[in-house]
Structures are given as C-alpha cells and as structure tokens.
Write a protein that holds these residues in place. Structure first.
Motif, PDB file in Angstrom:
ATOM      1  N   ALA A 291      -7.994  42.269 -33.036  1.00 48.17           N
ATOM      2  CA  ALA A 291      -6.800  41.798 -32.333  1.00 48.17           C
ATOM      3  C   ALA A 291      -5.544  42.476 -32.865  1.00 48.17           C
ATOM      4  N   GLY A 292      -5.429  42.600 -34.180  1.00 49.68           N
ATOM      5  CA  GLY A 292      -4.239  43.204 -34.763  1.00 49.68           C
ATOM      6  C   GLY A 292      -4.101  44.674 -34.439  1.00 49.68           C
ATOM      7  N   SER A 293      -5.192  45.428 -34.538  1.00 52.27           N
ATOM      8  CA  SER A 293      -5.119  46.866 -34.277  1.00 52.27           C
ATOM      9  C   SER A 293      -4.849  47.155 -32.810  1.00 52.27           C
ATOM     10  N   MET A 294      -5.467  46.401 -31.917  1.00 52.65           N
ATOM     11  CA  MET A 294      -5.213  46.597 -30.491  1.00 52.65           C
ATOM     12  C   MET A 294      -3.787  46.170 -30.130  1.00 52.65           C
ATOM     13  N   GLY A 295      -3.308  45.111 -30.773  1.00 55.47           N
ATOM     14  CA  GLY A 295      -1.928  44.698 -30.548  1.00 55.47           C
ATOM     15  C   GLY A 295      -0.940  45.746 -31.011  1.00 55.47           C
ATOM     16  N   HIS A 296      -1.230  46.374 -32.141  1.00 59.12           N
ATOM     17  CA  HIS A 296      -0.375  47.458 -32.635  1.00 59.12           C
ATOM     18  C   HIS A 296      -0.329  48.609 -31.640  1.00 59.12           C
ATOM     19  N   LEU A 297      -1.474  48.920 -31.038  1.00 58.75           N
ATOM     20  CA  LEU A 297      -1.520  49.981 -30.035  1.00 58.75           C
ATOM     21  C   LEU A 297      -0.715  49.597 -28.799  1.00 58.75           C
ATOM     22  N   VAL A 298      -0.812  48.341 -28.381  1.00 55.02           N
ATOM     23  CA  VAL A 298      -0.035  47.861 -27.231  1.00 55.02           C
ATOM     24  C   VAL A 298       1.457  47.980 -27.497  1.00 55.02           C
ATOM     25  N   MET A 299       1.883  47.609 -28.706  1.00 61.73           N
ATOM     26  CA  MET A 299       3.307  47.689 -29.034  1.00 61.73           C
ATOM     27  C   MET A 299       3.775  49.135 -29.087  1.00 61.73           C
ATOM     28  N   LYS A 300       2.900  50.066 -29.465  1.00 54.02           N
ATOM     29  CA  LYS A 300       3.258  51.481 -29.408  1.00 54.02           C
ATOM     30  C   LYS A 300       3.469  51.914 -27.963  1.00 54.02           C
ATOM     31  N   ALA A 301       2.628  51.405 -27.059  1.00 55.27           N
ATOM     32  CA  ALA A 301       2.791  51.738 -25.644  1.00 55.27           C
ATOM     33  C   ALA A 301       4.127  51.221 -25.122  1.00 55.27           C
ATOM     34  N   LEU A 302       4.533  50.041 -25.578  1.00 58.48           N
ATOM     35  CA  LEU A 302       5.830  49.496 -25.165  1.00 58.48           C
ATOM     36  C   LEU A 302       6.970  50.367 -25.693  1.00 58.48           C
ATOM     37  N   LYS A 303       6.832  50.859 -26.925  1.00 62.95           N
ATOM     38  CA  LYS A 303       7.877  51.734 -27.477  1.00 62.95           C
ATOM     39  C   LYS A 303       7.955  53.046 -26.704  1.00 62.95           C
ATOM     40  N   ARG A 304       6.804  53.586 -26.332  1.00 68.67           N
ATOM     41  CA  ARG A 304       6.817  54.815 -25.538  1.00 68.67           C
ATOM     42  C   ARG A 304       7.481  54.578 -24.187  1.00 68.67           C
ATOM     43  N   ASP A 305       7.226  53.410 -23.610  1.00 73.75           N
ATOM     44  CA  ASP A 305       7.849  53.081 -22.337  1.00 73.75           C
ATOM     45  C   ASP A 305       9.359  52.970 -22.463  1.00 73.75           C
ATOM     46  N   ARG A 306       9.819  52.439 -23.600  1.00 73.38           N
ATOM     47  CA  ARG A 306      11.253  52.320 -23.857  1.00 73.38           C
ATOM     48  C   ARG A 306      11.869  53.638 -24.299  1.00 73.38           C
ATOM     49  N   GLY A 307      11.026  54.609 -24.663  1.00 73.28           N
ATOM     50  CA  GLY A 307      11.537  55.893 -25.137  1.00 73.28           C
ATOM     51  C   GLY A 307      12.099  55.850 -26.540  1.00 73.28           C
ATOM     52  N   ILE A 308      11.529  54.988 -27.398  1.00 70.71           N
ATOM     53  CA  ILE A 308      12.022  54.845 -28.767  1.00 70.71           C
ATOM     54  C   ILE A 308      10.878  55.081 -29.744  1.00 70.71           C
ATOM     55  N   PRO A 309      11.160  55.654 -30.918  1.00 69.30           N
ATOM     56  CA  PRO A 309      10.093  55.885 -31.904  1.00 69.30           C
ATOM     57  C   PRO A 309       9.753  54.647 -32.714  1.00 69.30           C
TER      58      PRO A 309
ATOM     59  N   VAL B 156       5.276  43.703 -38.323  1.00 73.56           N
ATOM     60  CA  VAL B 156       4.555  42.451 -38.051  1.00 73.56           C
ATOM     61  C   VAL B 156       3.895  42.446 -36.681  1.00 73.56           C
ATOM     62  N   ASP B 157       3.957  43.553 -35.931  1.00 75.76           N
ATOM     63  CA  ASP B 157       3.405  43.525 -34.582  1.00 75.76           C
ATOM     64  C   ASP B 157       1.908  43.235 -34.582  1.00 75.76           C
ATOM     65  N   ALA B 158       1.152  43.835 -35.526  1.00 76.95           N
ATOM     66  CA  ALA B 158      -0.285  43.558 -35.595  1.00 76.95           C
ATOM     67  C   ALA B 158      -0.534  42.094 -35.932  1.00 76.95           C
ATOM     68  N   LEU B 159       0.267  41.527 -36.823  1.00 77.97           N
ATOM     69  CA  LEU B 159       0.107  40.127 -37.203  1.00 77.97           C
ATOM     70  C   LEU B 159       0.408  39.200 -36.033  1.00 77.97           C
ATOM     71  N   CYS B 160       1.390  39.553 -35.205  1.00 74.18           N
ATOM     72  CA  CYS B 160       1.745  38.720 -34.052  1.00 74.18           C
ATOM     73  C   CYS B 160       0.604  38.629 -33.042  1.00 74.18           C
ATOM     74  N   PHE B 161      -0.213  39.670 -32.941  1.00 71.91           N
ATOM     75  CA  PHE B 161      -1.363  39.637 -32.046  1.00 71.91           C
ATOM     76  C   PHE B 161      -2.576  38.995 -32.717  1.00 71.91           C
ATOM     77  N   ALA B 162      -2.739  39.223 -34.024  1.00 71.84           N
ATOM     78  CA  ALA B 162      -3.919  38.720 -34.719  1.00 71.84           C
ATOM     79  C   ALA B 162      -3.849  37.217 -34.972  1.00 71.84           C
ATOM     80  N   ALA B 163      -2.648  36.703 -35.266  1.00 65.76           N
ATOM     81  CA  ALA B 163      -2.517  35.298 -35.666  1.00 65.76           C
ATOM     82  C   ALA B 163      -3.004  34.312 -34.602  1.00 65.76           C
ATOM     83  N   PRO B 164      -2.617  34.438 -33.315  1.00 66.54           N
ATOM     84  CA  PRO B 164      -3.118  33.470 -32.323  1.00 66.54           C
ATOM     85  C   PRO B 164      -4.634  33.518 -32.157  1.00 66.54           C
ATOM     86  N   ILE B 165      -5.212  34.730 -32.120  1.00 62.56           N
ATOM     87  CA  ILE B 165      -6.662  34.857 -31.968  1.00 62.56           C
ATOM     88  C   ILE B 165      -7.374  34.245 -33.172  1.00 62.56           C
TER      89      ILE B 165
END
Length: 344
Positions: free
Chosen positions: A287-305, A324-333
C-alpha cells in the motif's frame, strides 16, 4: 533477557524502545560527524559519494525529527499524539492545496476542509469513535464538499476543483488520521503498548521505501557490460518512466522482501505472531509503495518535482508530504486489516 522484558510494565517497555532508537541514532550521528570531518580534510571521494553522503545526513536529520515527535506524543499521551498528527495533516494538506490552482469559489470549501473536516476527523480518532471515523470523510464529506462548492455559484472546472480538494482530504487527512488511530486499538494482553504498532508501521514502511530508493539509485539502467547476474537483475528499466524514473519491479520486489522480513523480525513488539507480522508488513509495504507512486503521478500532473518549498531531500523531497505520502496510503490499509483480522 526475554523474561526481563516481559516482566517490565508497558510504559517501561515503550520507554526502552525509544531509548534504543535514540541510542542508535546517536551512534550513527557521531559516526557521520567523524566521517564528515575527515572528508573535509582529505577530499578523496568523488562527487557521487559526497551527494550520497549529504543525502544520508538529510535522512538522519529527518529520522531524528520523527523520533523526537513520536517520543513527545507518547510522553504527553494519546491525546497529544493525535493533536501532533492532526498538525501534520494540516501542513500536508496545505502543501497539497498550495501547489494546486484554486478559485474564489473554492474558499468556502477550503474553510470547511481545514477548519471543520480536519478537526472533526481527529476528534473522532481521539474519542475512538471508529465506526463514524471510518466513514465520515468518504461518505459525509464527499457529499458536503461539492454541495458547499455549488452554493458558491462558480461552475467553472467544477469537477476538477472538487476532485482535487477531495483527493487532498482523503490522502492528507483521512490517511494520516489512521496513524494515531492505532494508539486507540486494544488487544487482549497488549494493553498500553499500542505505541509499538505505530513504530512497527512507520519502521516497516520506511525500510521498504529506503531499500527501494537505494537499489533504484545505485543500479541505474542500462547495466554495464560484464556485470553479475544479480546486478543485471536489479538493473531494470523503469516500469512507468513518465511517472517515476526510479520505479521498477526489481527494486520494488526487493523493497517488499526486506520490509516483510523486517516486519517478521519485529513481531515480538506486536500482538502478531511471526507469520501474521510478515503478512501485515507486506500489506503495509504494498500500500505504501503504490501510494508513493500515485503521489509521484500527481506531482507530474502538477508539473512539480516535489511538494512544499524549494529544497532537496533524501529522495528529492522538500516538503512534509514527500516524506509521509507512503504512510498516508499504508496507514488506512494496515489499520483496517488489523481490525478486520483480529476483531478489535
């Protein structure tokens, strides 16, 4: 030794855990200081080594900060810990919203999110109203945010604006609120030791992410000629290069394996048996690693590093949300898996 630990009170056991953590951090910090002073005189290392060393020092500073904050929350009690994580959620949501465009018609929704939804969510956590806390944001807030936005009489990009805000609330508030919620869980024979669950979750997820990052950074595709089979296996092309140049299945699998084994080795501080601890670790790491990847996709969409203000962190991160992005996805699961499996 094991009998001595079992005879200690829960408070003393948790205190011993923090003493060990601070001791390890102190030893590593002293060693890092000595190496840094020596390198200033010798200058024998290359630029790549110096960059890795500076990254490690930033990671060490972040680890000290997190350890001190967790210790402060434990000393002051579950209520203070809940407040601290609520503050983290506020700062993370501010980063998310600041780097996303808003309109005048969003002001009421933003006030609702920051000053009504966020406090209420953490109040529900602090009072252990789990049945309401788990549905408050996905159900009630999901309907309330677009209603308030519609009353602002601004239909321009209505769906995009509300989806953005609801995404921020789900990740930064809903996800983060499940970390202090672990402190409220009560297992038979594990009373007063819920701080171990928070430590277990954070340590396992961070171990997984660090291993994944280190392997992806040091085994860059394409591999050099004459490298070993293991190195060629670890040196894989990125699976989703438009989202993340460092994510590949080899580094991801290694991170999952290390995180799972670490979780199994730490089973003695949890109410889980060895196999249960490994299973819960695997769930949290995926959950944490996939959430981290999702948040990277959001950053790419925003055009920010990175999220937050300009700067550089251990993984290119500058803001709190990067850390904390990975933790935010891992904690609920993790939280709901524990509640469902153990019926607590």
């Amino acid at each position: 030794m094991n009998q001595t630990l079992r005879s200690m009170t829960p408070e003393h056991q948790v205190g011993l855990l923090f003493l060990i953590v601070f001791g390890i951090l102190a030893i590593v910090s002293i060693a890092t200081l000595i190496i840094g002073l020596r390198e200033r005189r010798n200058h024998d290392r290359g630029e790549a080594w110096l960059q890795d060393f500076n990254d490690f020092r930033r990671l060490l500073r972040t680890s000290w900060g997190m350890a001190v904050l967790f210790w402060t929350g434990w000393v002051l009690g579950p209520g203070a810990a809940t407040f601290l994580f609520g503050l983290f959620a506020f700062l993370a949501l501010r980063e998310f919203i600041t780097l996303s465009p808003t309109r005048r018609g969003d002001h009421r929704s933003l006030i609702l999110a920051f000053f009504v939804v966020l406090p209420l969510q953490f109040i529900l956590v602090g009072t252990a109203h789990f049945n309401l806390f788990t549905v408050f944001i996905p159900v009630y807030v999901f309907l309330a945010i677009p209603t308030v936005s519609a009353l602002a009489n601004d239909p321009s990009h209505f769906l995009e604006r509300n989806a953005k805000l609801q995404w921020g609330i789900m990740v930064c508030v809903y996800g983060m609120s499940h970390v202090p919620a672990l402190l409220m869980l009560s297992f038979p024979g594990f009373e007063g030791k819920s701080a171990f669950l928070v430590f277990f979750l954070v340590f396992v997820v961070q171990a997984c992410m660090v291993v994944q990052h280190v392997i992806a950074r040091h085994f860059v595709y394409p591999p050099a000629e004459g490298t070993s089979k293991l190195r060629r296996w670890l040196t894989r092309p990125p699976f989703a290069p438009n989202v993340s140049r460092s994510f590949n299945w080899a580094s991801w699998s290694a991170g999952m394996a290390i995180g799972t084994v670490v979780g199994g080795l730490m089973s003695f501080i949890t109410p889980f048996k060895y196999g249960q601890a490994m299973a819960m670790s695997l769930i949290a790491c995926v959950a944490g690693s996939m959430g981290h990847l999702v948040m990277k996709a959001l950053k790419r969409d925003r055009g920010i590093p990175h999220w937050g203000q300009k700067g550089v962190g251990v993984t290119g991160a500058a803001g709190l949300l990067d850390r904390v992005d990975a933790l935010c996805f891992a904690a609920p699961i993790f939280f709901h898996s524990v509640r469902w499996y153990f019926g607590v």
